[in-house]
Design a protein around this motif. Structure first.
Motif, PDB file in Angstrom:
ATOM      1  N   GLN A 272     -39.110 -32.305   5.036  1.00 22.89           N
ATOM      2  CA  GLN A 272     -39.951 -32.751   3.921  1.00 22.89           C
ATOM      3  C   GLN A 272     -39.517 -34.110   3.394  1.00 22.89           C
ATOM      4  N   TYR A 273     -38.214 -34.386   3.364  1.00 20.65           N
ATOM      5  CA  TYR A 273     -37.711 -35.605   2.734  1.00 20.65           C
ATOM      6  C   TYR A 273     -37.157 -36.605   3.747  1.00 20.65           C
ATOM      7  N   GLN A 274     -37.055 -36.257   4.990  1.00 18.57           N
ATOM      8  CA  GLN A 274     -36.578 -37.182   5.998  1.00 18.57           C
ATOM      9  C   GLN A 274     -37.229 -36.857   7.336  1.00 18.57           C
ATOM     10  N   THR A 275     -37.218 -37.845   8.226  1.00 16.38           N
ATOM     11  CA  THR A 275     -37.816 -37.676   9.541  1.00 16.38           C
ATOM     12  C   THR A 275     -36.728 -37.727  10.594  1.00 16.38           C
ATOM     13  N   ASP A 276     -36.481 -36.614  11.222  1.00 17.59           N
ATOM     14  CA  ASP A 276     -35.509 -36.544  12.303  1.00 17.59           C
ATOM     15  C   ASP A 276     -36.272 -36.675  13.619  1.00 17.59           C
ATOM     16  N   TYR A 277     -36.172 -37.861  14.238  1.00 16.93           N
ATOM     17  CA  TYR A 277     -36.935 -38.102  15.453  1.00 16.93           C
ATOM     18  C   TYR A 277     -36.441 -37.269  16.627  1.00 16.93           C
ATOM     19  N   THR A 278     -35.216 -36.793  16.564  1.00 14.67           N
ATOM     20  CA  THR A 278     -34.737 -35.912  17.620  1.00 14.67           C
ATOM     21  C   THR A 278     -35.363 -34.523  17.538  1.00 14.67           C
ATOM     22  N   VAL A 279     -36.087 -34.264  16.455  1.00 16.09           N
ATOM     23  CA  VAL A 279     -36.858 -33.026  16.329  1.00 16.09           C
ATOM     24  C   VAL A 279     -38.339 -33.296  16.583  1.00 16.09           C
ATOM     25  N   VAL A 280     -38.814 -34.434  16.086  1.00 15.10           N
ATOM     26  CA  VAL A 280     -40.239 -34.737  16.183  1.00 15.10           C
ATOM     27  C   VAL A 280     -40.664 -34.969  17.631  1.00 15.10           C
ATOM     28  N   PHE A 281     -39.988 -35.877  18.328  1.00 14.20           N
ATOM     29  CA  PHE A 281     -40.414 -36.225  19.686  1.00 14.20           C
ATOM     30  C   PHE A 281     -40.267 -35.072  20.679  1.00 14.20           C
ATOM     31  N   PRO A 282     -39.146 -34.347  20.715  1.00 17.02           N
ATOM     32  CA  PRO A 282     -39.085 -33.207  21.644  1.00 17.02           C
ATOM     33  C   PRO A 282     -40.112 -32.124  21.333  1.00 17.02           C
ATOM     34  N   THR A 283     -40.357 -31.865  20.055  1.00 18.31           N
ATOM     35  CA  THR A 283     -41.345 -30.844  19.701  1.00 18.31           C
ATOM     36  C   THR A 283     -42.747 -31.280  20.106  1.00 18.31           C
ATOM     37  N   LEU A 284     -43.060 -32.552  19.909  1.00 18.73           N
ATOM     38  CA  LEU A 284     -44.364 -33.056  20.338  1.00 18.73           C
ATOM     39  C   LEU A 284     -44.517 -32.978  21.852  1.00 18.73           C
TER      40      LEU A 284
END
Length: 313
Positions: A272-284
């Motif tokens: 909610q308060y930060q963007t962890d790209y190591t979560v966003v890109f693999p999940t996408l």
């Protein structure tokens, strides 16, 4: 007398006018010469345009696949480069993310895809058959009514649909969401099915009627098997629509229902308060991988189905 006749014939032959000499056609000057359709300049221009479009379309996919295997610092420092090492640890963590069970998201999304396609075929097929085979004006008006539905964005219908589903007690349920998604697929399905059925000769219907088949049996046993290309096309398009939809499941199902598709699950997995790209890109990447494989396997059916009804016979 013979000598005079011979001399006169010789004179006639000798005095005949010479045959006209045809002049060669004038060669095209550089100012009027035009490149042929297969000339090298046009080929170079065509391939250059294709290359530009391909780069624009593939760049987001390249970023997604590359950054799914990189650390947070490497993504921020060089999103287009290979600085640092590549690892599959982030994909493993995304698969076992406690905030989003992607296996459950796959199961729910596939369930929605199957139900929407089944209901869409069984509802749009008979309606399109009646419209295509009827010559009455009211059925043409009905076709225009369905065609007008293709120009209405689904986001405009969300608020009225929410009130209707609440009244029926279907808000936040699988039947409510499937009914809404099926309704969104009907206008274009009916339009495409009707256009294809018009290319099927009516002699088939007449022969079936002579053999004692009713209209319902004629459609499902004779006409519907001939619609395989266009049905395959609509199944593919509906699959893309349901799989990639975010607004409708997020609004109709809601977080309180415990039901989430792949797209809404990705939203839940992001902080909610930060963007962890190591979560966003693999999940996408995990979310779109099945759809990419499905598209590569079925892409030839899209063009064949859309062009199957463009010619008569």
């Amino acid at each position: 007398m013979r000598e005079l006749a011979t001399e006169s014939s010789v004179l006639t032959v000798d005095t005949a006018p010479p045959a006209p000499v045809l002049a060669p056609p004038p060669a095209d000057t550089p100012a009027t010469a035009r490149p042929r359709p297969g000339s090298p300049p046009r080929r170079v221009l065509r391939w250059a345009l294709i290359a530009v479009v391909a780069i624009v379309m593939l760049t987001p996919l390249y970023l997604l696949v590359l950054n799914a295997f990189k650390d947070q610092q490497d993504i921020l420092a060089s999103p287009f480069g290979f600085s640092g090492g590549l690892t599959v640890d982030h994909l493993v963590q995304a698969w076992s993310n406690p905030r989003f069970n992607i296996a459950k998201g796959y199961a729910i999304t596939i369930l929605f895809v199957v139900l929407v396609n089944v209901f869409s075929v069984f509802l749009a097929g008979p309606v399109a058959y009646v419209i295509a085979r009827s010559t009455r004006r009211r059925f043409r008006v009905l076709m225009l009514f369905f065609l007008a539905g293709t120009f209405i964005p689904s986001q405009v219908l969300v608020i009225p649909v929410v009130y209707v589903l609440k009244t029926l007690g279907l808000m936040g349920t699988i039947p409510g969401y499937v009914m809404f998604e099926t309704t969104l697929t009907l206008p274009f399905s009916i339009f495409l099915y009707a256009g294809y059925i018009r290319t099927v000769p009516t002699d088939i219907d007449q022969a079936a009627a002579i053999d004692g088949c009713g209209r319902y049996r004629t459609f499902w046993q004779i006409v519907f098997p001939l619609m395989r290309p266009v049905v395959a096309t609509m199944v593919i398009l509906n699959t893309f629509s349901v799989w990639n939809d975010f607004v409708n499941p997020q609004t109709i199902l809601g977080p309180s229902s415990g039901l989430y598709t792949v797209t809404t699950g990705i939203y839940a997995a992001v902080g909610q308060y930060q963007t962890d790209y190591t979560v966003v890109f693999p999940t996408l990447l995990l979310a779109i991988a099945p759809l990419l494989v499905f598209f590569v396997i079925m892409q030839r059916h899209i063009i064949s189905g859309l062009t199957a009804g463009s010619t008569k016979g």
